[in-house]
Design a protein around this motif. Structure first.
Motif, PDB file in Angstrom:
ATOM      1  N   MET A   1     -34.627  55.708  -6.459  1.00 35.55           N
ATOM      2  CA  MET A   1     -33.997  54.592  -7.132  1.00 35.55           C
ATOM      3  C   MET A   1     -34.647  54.329  -8.485  1.00 35.55           C
ATOM      4  SD  MET A   1     -31.695  52.296  -6.842  1.00 35.55           S
ATOM      5  CE  MET A   1     -31.217  50.718  -7.383  1.00 35.55           C
ATOM      6  N   LEU A   2     -35.966  54.401  -8.518  1.00 31.78           N
ATOM      7  CA  LEU A   2     -36.677  54.174  -9.772  1.00 31.78           C
ATOM      8  C   LEU A   2     -36.373  55.260 -10.789  1.00 31.78           C
ATOM      9  CD1 LEU A   2     -38.580  52.244 -11.148  1.00 31.78           C
ATOM     10  CD2 LEU A   2     -40.495  53.553 -10.258  1.00 31.78           C
ATOM     11  N   SER A   3     -36.229  56.494 -10.323  1.00 33.86           N
ATOM     12  CA  SER A   3     -35.909  57.584 -11.248  1.00 33.86           C
ATOM     13  C   SER A   3     -34.501  57.405 -11.813  1.00 33.86           C
ATOM     14  CB  SER A   3     -36.040  58.935 -10.556  1.00 33.86           C
ATOM     15  OG  SER A   3     -35.094  59.059  -9.510  1.00 33.86           O
ATOM     16  N   PHE A   4     -33.564  56.931 -10.994  1.00 38.42           N
ATOM     17  CA  PHE A   4     -32.208  56.658 -11.474  1.00 38.42           C
ATOM     18  C   PHE A   4     -32.226  55.615 -12.588  1.00 38.42           C
ATOM     19  CE2 PHE A   4     -28.455  53.944 -11.359  1.00 38.42           C
ATOM     20  CZ  PHE A   4     -27.460  54.862 -11.616  1.00 38.42           C
ATOM     21  N   LEU A   5     -32.981  54.539 -12.377  1.00 33.27           N
ATOM     22  CA  LEU A   5     -33.074  53.488 -13.384  1.00 33.27           C
ATOM     23  C   LEU A   5     -33.710  53.983 -14.670  1.00 33.27           C
ATOM     24  CD1 LEU A   5     -34.091  50.401 -11.220  1.00 33.27           C
ATOM     25  CD2 LEU A   5     -31.879  50.874 -12.262  1.00 33.27           C
ATOM     26  N   SER A   6     -34.763  54.775 -14.554  1.00 36.32           N
ATOM     27  CA  SER A   6     -35.430  55.259 -15.755  1.00 36.32           C
ATOM     28  C   SER A   6     -34.576  56.276 -16.502  1.00 36.32           C
ATOM     29  CB  SER A   6     -36.789  55.869 -15.400  1.00 36.32           C
ATOM     30  OG  SER A   6     -36.623  57.023 -14.598  1.00 36.32           O
ATOM     31  N   GLU A   7     -33.783  57.066 -15.789  1.00 29.71           N
ATOM     32  CA  GLU A   7     -32.921  58.054 -16.444  1.00 29.71           C
ATOM     33  C   GLU A   7     -31.721  57.403 -17.122  1.00 29.71           C
ATOM     34  OE1 GLU A   7     -31.849  60.794 -13.397  1.00 29.71           O
ATOM     35  OE2 GLU A   7     -33.858  61.671 -13.283  1.00 29.71           O
ATOM     36  N   ASN A   8     -31.284  56.281 -16.609  1.00 32.64           N
ATOM     37  CA  ASN A   8     -30.080  55.631 -17.121  1.00 32.64           C
ATOM     38  C   ASN A   8     -30.348  54.287 -17.771  1.00 32.64           C
ATOM     39  OD1 ASN A   8     -28.129  57.610 -16.154  1.00 32.64           O
ATOM     40  ND2 ASN A   8     -28.826  56.978 -14.136  1.00 32.64           N
ATOM     41  N   LEU A   9     -31.568  54.061 -18.204  1.00 30.02           N
ATOM     42  CA  LEU A   9     -31.943  52.767 -18.768  1.00 30.02           C
ATOM     43  C   LEU A   9     -31.107  52.424 -20.003  1.00 30.02           C
ATOM     44  CD1 LEU A   9     -33.786  50.340 -18.503  1.00 30.02           C
ATOM     45  CD2 LEU A   9     -35.429  51.523 -19.957  1.00 30.02           C
ATOM     46  N   GLY A  10     -30.894  53.383 -20.874  1.00 27.53           N
ATOM     47  CA  GLY A  10     -30.102  53.135 -22.086  1.00 27.53           C
ATOM     48  C   GLY A  10     -28.681  52.718 -21.755  1.00 27.53           C
ATOM     49  N   THR A  11     -28.076  53.411 -20.823  1.00 28.68           N
ATOM     50  CA  THR A  11     -26.709  53.083 -20.415  1.00 28.68           C
ATOM     51  C   THR A  11     -26.646  51.711 -19.774  1.00 28.68           C
ATOM     52  OG1 THR A  11     -26.270  55.428 -20.041  1.00 28.68           O
ATOM     53  CG2 THR A  11     -24.764  53.869 -19.013  1.00 28.68           C
ATOM     54  N   ILE A  12     -27.627  51.386 -18.970  1.00 22.43           N
ATOM     55  CA  ILE A  12     -27.659  50.089 -18.295  1.00 22.43           C
ATOM     56  C   ILE A  12     -27.819  48.968 -19.312  1.00 22.43           C
ATOM     57  CG2 ILE A  12     -28.991  48.662 -16.695  1.00 22.43           C
ATOM     58  CD1 ILE A  12     -29.589  51.309 -15.155  1.00 22.43           C
ATOM     59  N   VAL A  13     -28.676  49.163 -20.291  1.00 21.74           N
ATOM     60  CA  VAL A  13     -28.898  48.137 -21.311  1.00 21.74           C
ATOM     61  C   VAL A  13     -27.639  47.934 -22.146  1.00 21.74           C
ATOM     62  CG1 VAL A  13     -30.191  47.610 -23.420  1.00 21.74           C
ATOM     63  CG2 VAL A  13     -31.395  48.427 -21.396  1.00 21.74           C
ATOM     64  N   VAL A  14     -27.004  49.019 -22.567  1.00 26.80           N
ATOM     65  CA  VAL A  14     -25.783  48.906 -23.363  1.00 26.80           C
ATOM     66  C   VAL A  14     -24.681  48.226 -22.558  1.00 26.80           C
ATOM     67  CG1 VAL A  14     -23.941  50.251 -24.469  1.00 26.80           C
ATOM     68  CG2 VAL A  14     -26.322  50.844 -24.878  1.00 26.80           C
ATOM     69  N   ALA A  15     -24.533  48.584 -21.296  1.00 26.56           N
ATOM     70  CA  ALA A  15     -23.521  47.957 -20.448  1.00 26.56           C
ATOM     71  C   ALA A  15     -23.799  46.468 -20.269  1.00 26.56           C
ATOM     72  CB  ALA A  15     -23.464  48.649 -19.095  1.00 26.56           C
ATOM     73  N   ALA A  16     -25.058  46.094 -20.118  1.00 24.88           N
ATOM     74  CA  ALA A  16     -25.412  44.685 -19.965  1.00 24.88           C
ATOM     75  C   ALA A  16     -25.112  43.900 -21.239  1.00 24.88           C
ATOM     76  CB  ALA A  16     -26.878  44.546 -19.584  1.00 24.88           C
ATOM     77  N   VAL A  17     -25.416  44.491 -22.392  1.00 22.11           N
ATOM     78  CA  VAL A  17     -25.133  43.822 -23.669  1.00 22.11           C
ATOM     79  C   VAL A  17     -23.627  43.648 -23.851  1.00 22.11           C
ATOM     80  CG1 VAL A  17     -25.235  44.109 -26.176  1.00 22.11           C
ATOM     81  CG2 VAL A  17     -27.271  44.517 -24.793  1.00 22.11           C
TER      82      VAL A  17
END
Length: 56
Positions: A1-17
């Motif tokens: 789960m942590l590796s998924f978050l670290s690999e997709n952090l940019g996408t998650i941040v952009v989606a949240a914004v």
């Protein structure tokens, strides 16, 4: 789960914004609609037929 978050952090941040901006846009539209006497034109008569304002 942590590796998924670290690999997709940019996408998650952009989606949240983008989600935050969408929420702000909807809230702004709701606020403008509440201010308007008729709820349709946003209170400004420069772009509407003034049919919803009885004082004009």
């Amino acid at each position: 789960m942590l590796s998924f978050l670290s690999e997709n952090l940019g996408t998650i941040v952009v989606a949240a914004v983008l989600a935050g901006l969408a929420v702000l846009a909807v809230l702004s539209l709701r606020k403008d609609r509440r201010k308007s006497p008729c709820g349709m034109c946003g209170g400004g008569c420069s772009h509407c037929s003034r049919s919803c304002h009885s004082d004009h």
